[in-house]
Design an enzyme around this catalytic site. Structure first.
Site, PDB file in Angstrom:
ATOM      1  N   GLU A  49      12.584   4.078   3.321  1.00 54.64           N
ATOM      2  CA  GLU A  49      12.500   3.490   1.983  1.00 54.64           C
ATOM      3  C   GLU A  49      13.483   2.588   1.559  1.00 54.64           C
ATOM      4  O   GLU A  49      14.697   2.970   2.160  1.00 54.64           O
ATOM      5  CB  GLU A  49      12.074   4.653   0.912  1.00 54.64           C
ATOM      6  CG  GLU A  49      11.878   4.073  -0.647  1.00 54.64           C
ATOM      7  CD  GLU A  49      11.712   4.841  -1.538  1.00 54.64           C
ATOM      8  OE1 GLU A  49      11.490   4.555  -3.010  1.00 54.64           O
ATOM      9  OE2 GLU A  49      11.771   6.206  -1.349  1.00 54.64           O
ATOM     10  N   SER A  51      15.308  -1.308  -0.639  1.00 55.44           N
ATOM     11  CA  SER A  51      15.075  -2.227  -1.787  1.00 55.44           C
ATOM     12  C   SER A  51      13.909  -3.080  -1.536  1.00 55.44           C
ATOM     13  O   SER A  51      13.450  -3.627  -2.623  1.00 55.44           O
ATOM     14  CB  SER A  51      16.312  -3.058  -1.965  1.00 55.44           C
ATOM     15  OG  SER A  51      16.605  -3.721  -0.633  1.00 55.44           O
ATOM     16  N   GLY A  53      10.856  -2.073  -0.389  1.00 57.84           N
ATOM     17  CA  GLY A  53       9.609  -1.148  -0.572  1.00 57.84           C
ATOM     18  C   GLY A  53       9.770   0.120   0.292  1.00 57.84           C
ATOM     19  O   GLY A  53      10.828   0.785   0.647  1.00 57.84           O
ATOM     20  N   LYS A  54       8.605   0.617   0.653  1.00 57.66           N
ATOM     21  CA  LYS A  54       8.442   1.788   1.607  1.00 57.66           C
ATOM     22  C   LYS A  54       7.910   1.520   2.878  1.00 57.66           C
ATOM     23  O   LYS A  54       7.294   0.714   3.026  1.00 57.66           O
ATOM     24  CB  LYS A  54       7.811   2.785   0.687  1.00 57.66           C
ATOM     25  CG  LYS A  54       8.232   3.200  -0.536  1.00 57.66           C
ATOM     26  CD  LYS A  54       7.186   4.212  -1.244  1.00 57.66           C
ATOM     27  CE  LYS A  54       7.956   4.733  -2.598  1.00 57.66           C
ATOM     28  NZ  LYS A  54       7.158   5.642  -3.330  1.00 57.66           N
ATOM     29  N   VAL A  55       8.270   2.498   3.850  1.00 67.64           N
ATOM     30  CA  VAL A  55       7.512   2.249   5.171  1.00 67.64           C
ATOM     31  C   VAL A  55       6.961   3.752   5.469  1.00 67.64           C
ATOM     32  O   VAL A  55       7.471   4.747   5.222  1.00 67.64           O
ATOM     33  CB  VAL A  55       8.617   2.219   6.355  1.00 67.64           C
ATOM     34  CG1 VAL A  55       8.039   2.212   7.728  1.00 67.64           C
ATOM     35  CG2 VAL A  55       9.423   0.892   5.955  1.00 67.64           C
ATOM     36  N   LYS A  70       4.604  -1.285   6.470  1.00 66.47           N
ATOM     37  CA  LYS A  70       5.664  -1.561   5.553  1.00 66.47           C
ATOM     38  C   LYS A  70       5.172  -2.404   4.459  1.00 66.47           C
ATOM     39  O   LYS A  70       4.309  -3.469   4.563  1.00 66.47           O
ATOM     40  CB  LYS A  70       6.695  -2.584   6.066  1.00 66.47           C
ATOM     41  CG  LYS A  70       7.777  -3.039   5.447  1.00 66.47           C
ATOM     42  CD  LYS A  70       8.898  -3.923   6.287  1.00 66.47           C
ATOM     43  CE  LYS A  70      10.109  -4.345   5.708  1.00 66.47           C
ATOM     44  NZ  LYS A  70      11.022  -5.170   6.460  1.00 66.47           N
ATOM     45  N   ASP A 157      20.868 -11.165   9.225  1.00 66.55           N
ATOM     46  CA  ASP A 157      20.935  -9.885   8.511  1.00 66.55           C
ATOM     47  C   ASP A 157      21.112  -9.079   9.736  1.00 66.55           C
ATOM     48  O   ASP A 157      20.354  -7.843   9.680  1.00 66.55           O
ATOM     49  CB  ASP A 157      19.714  -9.701   7.651  1.00 66.55           C
ATOM     50  CG  ASP A 157      19.986  -8.284   7.061  1.00 66.55           C
ATOM     51  OD1 ASP A 157      21.477  -8.008   6.668  1.00 66.55           O
ATOM     52  OD2 ASP A 157      19.147  -7.748   6.320  1.00 66.55           O
TER      53      ASP A 157
END
Length: 901
Positions: A49, A51, A53-55, A70, A157
């Site tokens: 999880e 910023s 969202g969730k995996v 994802k 990133d």
């Protein structure tokens, strides 16, 4: 008694409860906030999880492959950028994007699942990674960034959390949310990324080169992997930014070697222009040999992708497309989805199937089905059990043959038959012993074996054991198609020496080498059991068991009397019994058992003749063969009722496999034999036949080399010339070479040949050259005219007086013409006259038989007989002497010289 009204109410209540529970379950699924399925994916659990969202860990239902789902909000600006750039990448060290599912509020991305977790967690568990592993992982990460830069994209990133590890420990770059396209000499202004990984120009908010900030982030990653901590880190974010801009990282000489320090210092240069390119980084000595390998691999992938046409070119992809097309899937739609990078359900299905296929190809040890493994175990166990109790000298040749059995032939799809055979086991008793020769079963002509073989069967008598045992025995006995055991050896030898018809064998000459006869069994009058299980289908008849009390000396004497040398080591003790499997045909129920096994080998590969191996390991001659009961071709017995039959064996037949009888010429001590290697063959009379012998290759044979299985009239038109012979007045004729008519054989499909037929005038032309008669028949007559009724034969044939078989004589009344009385060098070689139409011949005249009053020569009747290849009732032995013609002439003279009397 049960009340029917109450029972019906109970059933109704049960149905209502089932319906209610199903409705509640469906309602709870709609109202629940927890998801269980998304598209073709079944959600298993949540694994991350952030910023964004969730995996979730999910399972692709069609392929049962695990993926990462994802999720992100539909209004997130980075999700579009991530999907747009991530779908462009196809590199081994970048996670693959399989499918994108868009709902009303969410966007789901199906990504490649990496069970090794993040590199950050891996570092925390180890605290510090070894230099060797650091070099390998960093080379893979640098290769992924080099690939993205070559695609004119910058990640912006790069950090340990965005690098995943697969199950093999390879690095996978992911999370392209901040990725954007960046050309050379293009400056960017957007500040993005994590603070501890930011380059100084980002901290100072200057315009920057996107490629250089990625190289700075790589330097931070390498320093962290080697030391176990970040180069610029502080609890206060402001101090962290100040350190990044002003301070140099600390280098511990005990932990960081010189080459690693050189690379890190160049990557973390404050001036972006001093930082090396990724190609230079991959060639650095610290990353060798991994850096050079990754660089070459990346360049090859880029070159292939830039050239275009990389999709659907490999063997795996073509095979996968073929399977999908056979399953009814629209392969054109799949191709369009992949080429246009739609990332829909078709694209996800294709990529997951392709990944599954590559996994199977890259498997170090290919999987084998349980059936193959069990068959292999059965073979090994059968070989081990069969070798128990037998000396090494005996097993030496047989084991070499058994090892030759291949597993691929055992599972050949071309096999058109089902075989079964129980492994042979041995029993020992006080008064007798059963000895099984590993190389005795030289019977490759039969396609099926019966279940019953003497000896106790195995407990686990399953199908695979039967198949493996059959093929092991079949491979070790891949030759000698007509090898059978005769229990009446002494009877046949003695009877053949006396001149009586018997089942003795012909001497066979194959490629110039004479194979001696062998005595395989010894008759034992005190036993009711068979010494060898006789093949009931071999040679057209069942050989009876010997009931005489014949001793070994009598066998040796009878064998030596006719010039056959019997191997002494093959004369076994009378307490020894040899057993062979009883053979049975499952192929056809229409044809007779006699015709099913007469041609010998059914496999074209095993049609070569080879000698069997005796108990002492020596090569011994083949066993005594059954003499054919008729001169009708043995090959013709394999035509199941007619040549049009399609259930016969399909194997090719070699002329060397047939039993070629030897013919003894009158007045000569030598034996004229037929060799398969010679085209011209000479019989006992000195005549030469080109290519074919009398009925050795049958005119109706479906497996002959000269004949096809379809309507071939070659054999009809090339029948063997007729020779008149008679056995009755030849006292010196050796009847062991004679051929008796075969009873119960099947008739060929062609009609009977009459005495007025010929093979396109071939015999007439030869006789014309010798001056015997003039040719008046047409050679262009139809071949089918050879077929005539038996009534026409009765008008044209008279029978000579005497005992034995009747001799057909041409009726030549009214057909006398002027001619010459010519003979051969020996003076008694006369030839039968065959014509396609009416008789128009010039008969032979005898000087000693003349009507002096009328001065007309008396006709010397010419005796004929039909071709012996058709199973005719007039068939007689080919080895008959010439006295038959003299006897016919004398009988005609006694009747007054009238040939029709």
């Amino acid at each position: 008694m049960v009340n029917p009204v109450g029972s019906s109410k109970l059933e109704q209540n049960n149905i209502k409860s089932i319906i209610g529970s199903s409705y509640n379950r469906l309602y709870s699924q709609f109202t629940s906030d927890e998801l269980t399925e998304v598209g073709n994916y079944k959600i298993l659990k949540q694994i991350g999880e952030g910023s964004f969202g969730k995996v979730y860990l999910a399972l692709h239902r069609p392929t049962h492959r695990k993926v990462c789902l994802k999720t992100s909000d539909k209004n997130d600006p980075n999700i579009v950028r991530e999907v747009f750039y991530h779908r462009q990448f196809d590199f081994p060290y970048i996670t693959k994007l399989y499918e994108v599912i868009v709902t009303e509020s969410k966007v789901w991305m199906a990504l490649e699942y990496c069970p090794g977790k993040e590199l950050y967690d891996h570092l925390l568990s180890l605290r510090r990674i070894s230099l060797l592993e650091c070099g390998e992982l960093f080379a893979q990460i640098s290769g992924a960034v080099y690939y993205a830069h070559s695609m004119h994209c910058v990640h912006r990133d790069l950090k340990l959390e965005n690098i995943l590890l697969d199950k093999n420990g390879n690095a996978k770059l992911t999370d392209f949310g901040f990725t954007r396209e960046c050309m050379t000499k293009t400056t960017l202004e957007t500040v993005c990324g994590t603070t501890v990984y930011m380059a100084p120009e980002l901290i100072e908010r200057r315009t920057y080169d996107g490629f250089k900030i990625d190289i700075w982030s790589l330097g931070v990653i390498l320093y962290t992997l080697i030391t176990g901590y970040l180069p610029f880190d502080d609890d206060d974010e402001a101090k962290t930014k100040w350190k990044i801009v002003n301070e140099e990282p600390k280098y511990d000489a005990k932990v960081i070697p010189d080459d690693a320090r050189d690379l890190i210092s160049r990557l973390l240069a404050k001036n972006p222009g001093e930082r090396p390119s990724l190609s230079q980084v991959l060639r650095h000595p610290f990353l060798q040999p991994y850096g050079s390998v990754v660089l070459d691999q990346t360049q090859k992938i880029l070159c292939r992708q830039r050239s275009g046409g990389t999709q659907f070119k490999s063997k795996l992809e073509r095979r996968l497309l073929k399977r999908l097309k056979q399953s009814g899937v629209d392969t054109q739609a799949i191709k369009q989805s992949i080429l246009k990078k739609k990332c829909d359900s078709l694209s996800g299905l294709w990529l997951l199937l392709l990944a599954q296929g590559k996994k199977q190809e890259n498997c170090k040890y290919p999987k084998r089905s349980r059936s193959v493994l069990s068959v292999k175990k059965v073979i090994e166990s059968a070989t081990h059990n069969d070798t128990n109790g037998i000396s090494e000298d005996v097993l030496k040749p047989s084991l070499e043959l058994s090892r030759a059995a291949s597993l691929s032939k055992m599972l050949n799809k071309g096999s058109d038959f089902v075989t079964s055979m129980t492994p042979v086991s041995r029993k020992k008793s006080k008064d007798s012993a059963k000895v099984l020769n590993p190389t005795l079963s030289k019977i490759s002509s039969q396609r099926a074996y019966s279940h019953s073989i003497a000896g106790s069967p195995r407990k686990s008598n399953n199908f695979l054991q039967k198949v493996s045992s059959f093929f092991k025995s079949k491979k070790s006995s891949n030759s000698n198609s007509n090898n059978s055991i005769h229990t009446n050896v002494s009877e046949s030898l003695i009877a053949s020496n006396r001149g009586a018809p018997s089942s003795g064998s012909f001497l066979k000459k194959n490629s110039g080498s004479i194979q001696k006869s062998r005595t395989d069994t010894v008759a034992n009058p005190s036993r009711t059991e068979s010494i060898g299980s006789l093949n009931e289908n071999v040679a057209g008849a069942i050989v009876p068991r010997s009931a005489n009390n014949t001793t070994l000396e009598n066998k040796k004497t009878s064998g030596n009397e006719i010039g056959l040398k019997v191997a002494p080591e093959l004369l076994l003790n009378e307490h020894i019994r040899i057993e062979e499997p009883r053979l049975k045909r499952f192929k056809s129920s229409i044809s007779s058992e006699i015709s099913q096994t007469s041609t010998g080998n059914y496999d074209s590969e095993s049609a070569e003749n080879s000698r069997s191996i005796s108990f002492d390991g020596k090569v011994s001659p083949p066993p005594i063969r059954n003499r054919p009961l008729s001169e009708i071709s043995q090959i013709s017995n394999d035509t199941y009722i007619s040549e049009y039959s399609t259930d016969g064996n399909n194997s090719s037949f070699k002329i060397s496999d047939t039993i070629k009888p030897s013919y003894i010429r009158k007045g000569s001590e030598t034996t004229s034999q037929y060799s398969a290697s010679s085209e011209k063959m000479t019989n006992g009379y000195g005549r030469k036949f080109v290519r074919r012998d009398l009925s050795i290759v049958s005119t109706a044979s479906s497996t002959s080399e000269r004949s096809s299985r379809t309507d071939s009239f070659y054999d009809i038109t090339t029948a063997t010339p007729v020779v008149t012979t008679d056995n009755r007045r030849n006292k010196n004729n050796n009847l062991k070479e004679s051929v008796l008519p075969r009873f119960g054989t099947q008739r060929p499909w062609t009609g009977k040949r009459t005495y007025t037929t010929s093979r396109h005038g071939k015999n007439a032309r030869r006789s014309s050259k010798r001056g015997l008669f003039k040719i008046t028949s047409s050679n262009t007559d139809s071949i089918i005219q050879e077929v005539s009724s038996s009534e026409e034969e009765d008008h044209n044939v008279i029978y000579s007086k005497g005992k034995g078989l009747p001799t057909p004589v041409l009726q030549t009344k009214g057909l006398i013409e002027n001619g010459l009385n010519e003979r051969d060098e020996e003076g008694d070689d006369e030839y039968a006259i065959h014509t396609d139409g009416e008789f128009s011949i010039k008969p032979q005249f005898s000087d000693d038989v003349i009507d002096k009053q009328n001065h007309l020569p008396s006709v010397k009747a010419v005796a004929t007989k039909r071709s012996l290849s058709e199973g005719s009732n007039w068939s007689s032995s080919y080895l008959d002497s010439d006295n038959n013609r003299r006897r016919v002439s004398s009988l005609l003279v006694e009747d007054g010289g009238n040939p029709t009397a």
